[in-house]
Scaffold this active site. Structure first.
Site, short mmCIF file in Angstrom:
data_model
loop_
_atom_site.label_atom_id
_atom_site.label_comp_id
_atom_site.label_asym_id
_atom_site.label_seq_id
_atom_site.Cartn_x
_atom_site.Cartn_y
_atom_site.Cartn_z
N GLU A 12 -5.85 -7.81 29.18
CA GLU A 12 -6.53 -8.59 30.21
C GLU A 12 -6.99 -10.00 29.80
O GLU A 12 -6.87 -10.94 30.58
CB GLU A 12 -7.74 -7.79 30.73
CG GLU A 12 -7.35 -6.53 31.45
CD GLU A 12 -8.58 -5.70 31.84
OE1 GLU A 12 -8.64 -5.29 33.00
OE2 GLU A 12 -9.45 -5.49 30.98
N ARG B 30 -18.34 -5.97 36.27
CA ARG B 30 -17.68 -6.75 35.22
C ARG B 30 -17.75 -8.24 35.54
O ARG B 30 -17.84 -9.07 34.63
CB ARG B 30 -16.23 -6.29 35.05
CG ARG B 30 -15.56 -6.88 33.84
CD ARG B 30 -14.28 -6.13 33.49
NE ARG B 30 -14.54 -4.85 32.88
CZ ARG B 30 -14.24 -4.54 31.62
NH1 ARG B 30 -13.66 -5.43 30.83
NH2 ARG B 30 -14.50 -3.35 31.13
#
Length: 810
Positions: free
Chosen positions: A737, A332
Site C-alpha cells: 500500500e 485509518r
C-alpha cells in the site's frame, strides 16, 4: 541472553555468516508464476474445467437508486429457453446478509433497493449469455423514495452509516486563532475503481452431506467461508473456499467477493448441481464499491517559516448504502492525516456519509491515502502563501527523532528515517536545480507550463483491528526432499507466494525450486485474516518461517544424533545449498529427510505468528495501531497545456523504504505499480454518477485508467537502504500500500504548474482527480484571482490581512 532477542540474533548471525554464500532471501527472483502468466497457462477461477452439468448464473440489478420493490414479474425470464430457475431473497435458507462488520448488506434486495445496480434476483440458466439476457427481461415495479447521492448531501442530512469519529490533541482552535497566518478552505478527492484484470467470480460445487466447495477470486477465504455458511444455514466445516490466484484485487475482493460467492453457493445448494457466477465488467462495476471519495473542510494556523501551529480537518466520506469497511477506512484516514508531520495541536473529525450509491470498500491504502492527502494540500498552500519552497516547509514540520515524535493517536514514532530518505532523494533527483529550470521554462512560455513537487510518505503497517494481525501456515517435507507450503494469504499478482517460498527455502537451507506453495484453502489453514493492509508477507512469511524452523530443528536433532558420532549437538548442524553439514560430514538434504522418515521423525509442521506490541482503543482513537512505519518520497515533474488541460508526467523519481527487501525485483515492481495506480487515481480516473444515481463510468470505454502512454518516460525507482527496526520477516517492510502515496508528487506538481500562471501568488483551487477539465477550471480561477489582485493593487490602496480566502493568497 534475552529469550525474545534470541531468534533475531540467531537470524542476524546466520545472515552475516551466509553473506555472499547461500542465501534465498534478500535476492531478486522472478515471480513464481511468471512463466505461467506470460504463457497463458496460469489457472484463474474462470479457467477451472467445468464439472458436467454446470449451470450459469446472472444477477438482476436495480434501475433505481432508492425505492420500494412493489412487484417483480419473471414470466418473460422463465420463458427464455435455457432458463432453469430464478431466485430472490425469499429463497435464502439462512441469513440474507454479506456485511463484513455490520449486518446491513443484503445479498439480494428484500423489499427495498438502495442503489442503481443493487442485485434483486438471480437467474440460473444453461449458459452465461442466456442467464444474462434473461435477467434483463424481468419487469420490476418500483415506488421511488428520496435518494442521497453525495457525501456533502449525506453530511447536510446528518445521514451516516456509523457514528462520527473525533480525534483531538492540544488546543487547535486557540492556536489557529493566535497564529501569525491563517488559511481555511475545502476540497474534493475522488474515489477509484479497483479495475482488477480478473473480475469478480465464484464457482460452487455441492459435495457430500451438505458440503459446498467454492472456488472464489477473493482476498479473504475465511470470510467467504463464514458468509456462505450463514447463507446456507450450515456450519463452517461444511464449506470449503479455495483460491489459487487472483488477477488483481486491490481491496475490491476483500469483502465484496462475498455477494458472488454466496449467490453461486445458494444456486448450487438449491439445484444440487454446480453453478458458476461471472458478471460482465459493466455489471461488476455497477454492483461493487470503490475507493471512498472524500470531502474536506480545513483550517490551519502557521508561523512565518511555515511551521504549523494548529490545524483542524473535517473529513466526510461517501460510504454508500451500507457500512462495509467504511469504519476501518475512516479510522485509518484519521490516523494518517499527520503523514510525516508533527502536529502538536490538531483536531480531526471523520463522518461516514450514507448515500444511495454502491457501498464503498477497501482499496489499496485503505483510507491512509485520503487522510494524508489533506495535510499535503494544506502544507502546499502554506508554502505558496509564504513564497517558500514546499520542500523546506515540509522539512520544518517533519517528525523528530527523539522529540516531536508522538502521533495524535498516541503512538511514538521510533523508526523515523524520513530525514535521511529525503536528503538522499533531493540529491539524486537534483530537485533544487530542476526547480529553478522549471521556473525559467515558465517565464519563457505562455501556453505550456511546468511544475515540480517532492512529497513524503509515512505509512503505518498493521490491521486497525488488532486480532486480524495473526496468520498460520503448514509446511510438509516429502521423502524426496521436496517441500509443500500452504498459508492463509492469497496471491493476487503481488508475489506473496514467491516471498513465502523464499523464506521457507532459506530456513531449510534448500534451493528455491524445491519449494512449492499450494492454493489457499480454508480446510488446510483455518481462521485466516484477509490478505490486505500490506501485511501478507509479514504475517504469512513469519508463520511459514515458524513451521520451517520447527522442521529444521527436528532434522538438526536427528542429524546430530545419526551423523555426529556422538560429538555433535543440534546447534552444530548447518543447512545450506541443499546439504546438511554435521561437522566435516556433508549429507544431501533428501538423504537426511529419507532417513528421518525411517526413524519416524515428523516431517510436517504447522506455524503461527501474531504481530506483537499492538493495542488500540477504537472509542478513544488511541493506542499503537501499527507495528512499524514504511517511509518513502517521490519527485515528479509535469507539463500542462493551459489551453486544453492536457497533462504529461515528464519524469518521476521515487525512493522507497521496504526495509531489508526479501526480493528487490518484486518490491521495485510493486513500487512502480503503486505509483502508476495512484497517479491514475489523482489525474484521470473520474467516477461520475448522473442525477438519477446511475454510475456512468462503468466500463473501460468511459473510465480511464493509466495506459503505457501515461507512464512517465523517465521513471526512476530505487529502494532505500534500511533494515526494519522491528523484528519483521528478515527485517523487511511491507510494500503493497505505501507506494500508492508517492504520486501525491504528481498532483502537487500539476498544482505548481497552474500556480505559475499567477506568478505563484495564488493557490490553485484544484480538486482530484486533476482531469483536463479540472485543470482548466483551476487555470481560469487562478487567472481571475490574479486579475482581481491586480485590480486591488491599482485601486484605492492595498490591504493586508492574515486569513486568506480559499484559493487566493493574502
Amino acid at each position: 541472553m534475552n529469550q525474545q532477542a534470541e531468534p533475531f540474533l540467531t537470524e542476524l548471525a546466520r545472515d552475516e555468516r551466509e553473506g555472499a554464500a547461500f542465501r534465498q532471501v534478500h535476492v531478486s527472483r522472478p515471480h513464481e508464476s511468471a512463466h505461467l502468466h506470460v504463457s497463458g497457462r496460469a489457472t484463474y477461477t474462470d479457467d477451472i474445467p467445468l464439472v458436467a452439468g454446470t449451470l450459469h448464473a446472472a444477477l438482476g440489478l436495480s434501475a433505481k437508486p432508492h425505492a420500494k420493490i412493489v412487484s417483480m414479474n419473471f414470466e418473460a425470464v422463465r420463458a427464455t429457453p435455457g432458463v432453469v430457475a430464478v431466485f430472490t431473497a425469499d429463497d435464502i435458507p439462512g441469513a440474507n446478509d454479506c456485511g463484513p462488520i455490520l449486518h446491513d448488506d443484503p445479498i439480494l434486495a428484500d423489499g427495498v433497493v438502495q442503489y442503481v445496480g443493487q442485485p434483486m434476483f438471480m437467474v440460473v440458466a444453461t449458459s452465461h449469455e442466456t442467464a444474462r439476457l434473461a435477467a434483463r427481461r424481468a419487469q420490476v415495479e418500483y415506488e421511488e423514495l428520496p435518494a442521497v447521492l453525495t457525501s456533502q448531501a449525506a453530511r447536510a442530512a446528518n445521514q451516516s452509516v456509523l457514528p462520527p469519529m473525533r480525534l483531538a490533541r492540544g488546543e487547535p482552535a486557540h492556536k489557529i486563532a493566535r497564529a501569525p497566518h491563517r488559511d481555511a478552505g475545502e476540497l474534493l478527492l475522488g474515489g477509484q475503481e479497483q479495475f482488477y484484470l480478473e473480475g469478480q467470480i465464484a464457482y460452487a460445487v455441492p459435495k457430500d452431506d451438505e458440503g459446498m466447495h467454492v472456488w472464489c477470486s477473493t482476498q479473504h477465504p475465511t470470510e467467504m467461508q463464514h458468509h456462505v455458511a450463514h447463507v446456507l444455514g450450515v456450519a463452517s466445516h461444511n464449506v470449503l473456499i479455495e483460491c489459487r490466484r487472483m488477477g488483481g484485487g486491490f481491496g475490491g475482493k476483500e469483502s465484496q467477493s462475498a455477494l458472488f460467492a454466496c449467490c453461486a453457493a445458494l444456486a448450487a445448494w438449491k439445484l444440487l448441481c454446480p453453478v458458476k457466477l461471472r458478471p460482465d465488467r459493466d455489471d461488476d462495476m455497477m454492483i461493487t464499491g470503490k475507493r471512498h471519495d472524500f470531502h474536506y473542510r480545513y483550517e490551519v494556523g502557521y508561523g512565518d517559516d511555515g511551521t504549523i501551529e494548529g490545524v483542524s480537518v473535517d473529513m466526510t466520506s461517501r460510504c454508500g448504502f451500507s457500512a462495509d469497511l467504511s469504519g476501518p477506512v475512516m479510522t485509518r484516514a484519521v490516523c494518517h492525516f499527520d503523514n510525516a508531520y508533527w502536529l502538536p495541536d490538531v483536531a480531526i473529525e471523520g463522518f461516514c456519509g450514507k448515500t444511495n450509491t454502491q457501498s464503498n470498500t477497501a482499496f489499496r491504502g485503505f483510507g491512509g491515502p485520503q487522510g494524508a492527502f489533506a495535510i499535503e494540500y494544506i502544507i502546499d498552500n502554506v508554502a505558496r502563501s509564504l513564497k517558500l519552497d514546499p520542500l523546506d516547509v515540509r522539512r520544518r514540520n517533519f517528525y523528530g527523532k527523539t522529540e516531536r515524535n508522538v502521533t495524535p493517536y498516541g503512538q511514538t514514532v521510533e523508526d523515523n528515517v524520513i530525514h535521511e530518505l529525503i536528503d538522499e532523494l533531493e540529491a539524486t533527483s537534483e530537485y533544487r536545480r530542476r526547480r529553478e529550470q522549471v521556473r525559467e521554462f515558465n517565464a519563457r512560455n505562455t501556453v505550456l507550463k511546468k511544475g515540480i513537487a517532492l512529497t513524503p510518505v509515512k505509512f503505518g503497517i498493521a490491521f486497525n483491528v488488532t486480532h486480524f494481525n495473526q496468520a498460520g501456515a503448514l509446511v510438509h517435507i516429502y521423502t524426496d526432499g521436496s517441500v509443500l507450503v500452504n498459508h492463509g494469504g492469497t496471491e493476487m499478482g503481488q508475489g506473496l507466494n514467491t516471498k513465502v517460498a523464499q523464506v521457507v527455502a532459506h530456513e531449510l537451507g534448500i534451493k528455491f525450486p524445491r519449494v512449492r506453495v499450494t492454493a489457499t484453502d480454508t480446510s488446510k489453514v483455518a481462521n485466516t485474516s484477509a490478505t490486505a493492509a500490506s501485511t501478507g508477507s509479514d504475517l504469512n512469511g513469519k508463520a511459514a518461517q515458524d513451521a520451517a524452523r520447527q522442521l529444521r530443528d527436528r532434522l538438526a536433532t536427528f542429524a546430530a544424533d545419526r551423523f555426529g558420532a556422538g560429538q555433535a549437538t543440534p546447534g552444530d548442524v548447518i543447512f545450506e545449498n541443499d546439504t546438511v553439514y554435521v561437522g566435516e560430514t556433508a549429507i544431501p538434504f533428501e538423504e537426511v529427510v529419507a532417513k528421518a522418515y525411517l526413524a519416524r521423525v515428523q516431517l510436517w509442521s504447522d506455524g503461527f505468528y501474531a504481530t506483537p506490541k499492538l493495542y488500540w482503543d477504537q472509542q478513544k482513537l488511541q493506542g499503537r495501531p501499527f507495528f512499524y512505519y514504511s517511509y518513502g518520497a517521490a519527485v515528479s515533474e509535469v507539463v500542462i497545456d493551459t489551453l486544453t488541460g492536457e497533462m504529461r508526467v515528464l519524469r518521476a523519481d521515487a525512493l522507497h523504504d521496504v526495509g531489508a527487501s526479501l526480493n528487490p525485483a518484486l518490491d521495485i515492481g510493486q513500487v512502480e505499480g503503486g505509483f502508476i495506480q495512484g497517479m491514475g487515481w489523482l489525474t484521470t480516473e473520474e467516477l461520475w454518477w448522473n442525477a438519477g444515481g446511475k454510475l456512468m463510468t462503468h466500463a473501460p470505454s468511459t473510465y480511464k485508467i493509466p495506459t503505457v502512454n501515461d507512464c512517465p518516460p523517465d521513471l526512476r525507482v530505487r529502494l532505500f537502504n534500511n533494515r526494519n527496526a522491528e523484528d519483521s520477516i528478515h527485517r523487511s517492510k511491507a510494500v503493497g500500500e505505501p507506494p500508492l502515496l508517492l504520486p501525491f508528487s504528481v498532483f502537487f506538481a500539476i498544482r505548481d504548474a497552474i500556480a505559475s500562471i499567477g506568478d505563484y501568488a495564488v493557490n490553485p483551487p484544484l480538486n482530484a482527480p486533476a482531469t483536463g477539465e479540472e485543470i482548466l477550471k483551476a487555470v481560469a480561477a487562478v487567472r481571475a484571482a490574479r486579475a482581481g489582485q491586480a485590480g486591488l493593487a491599482s485601486g484605492a490602496g492595498s490591504r493586508s490581512h492574515n486569513a486568506a480566502s480559499p484559493g487566493v493568497l493574502a
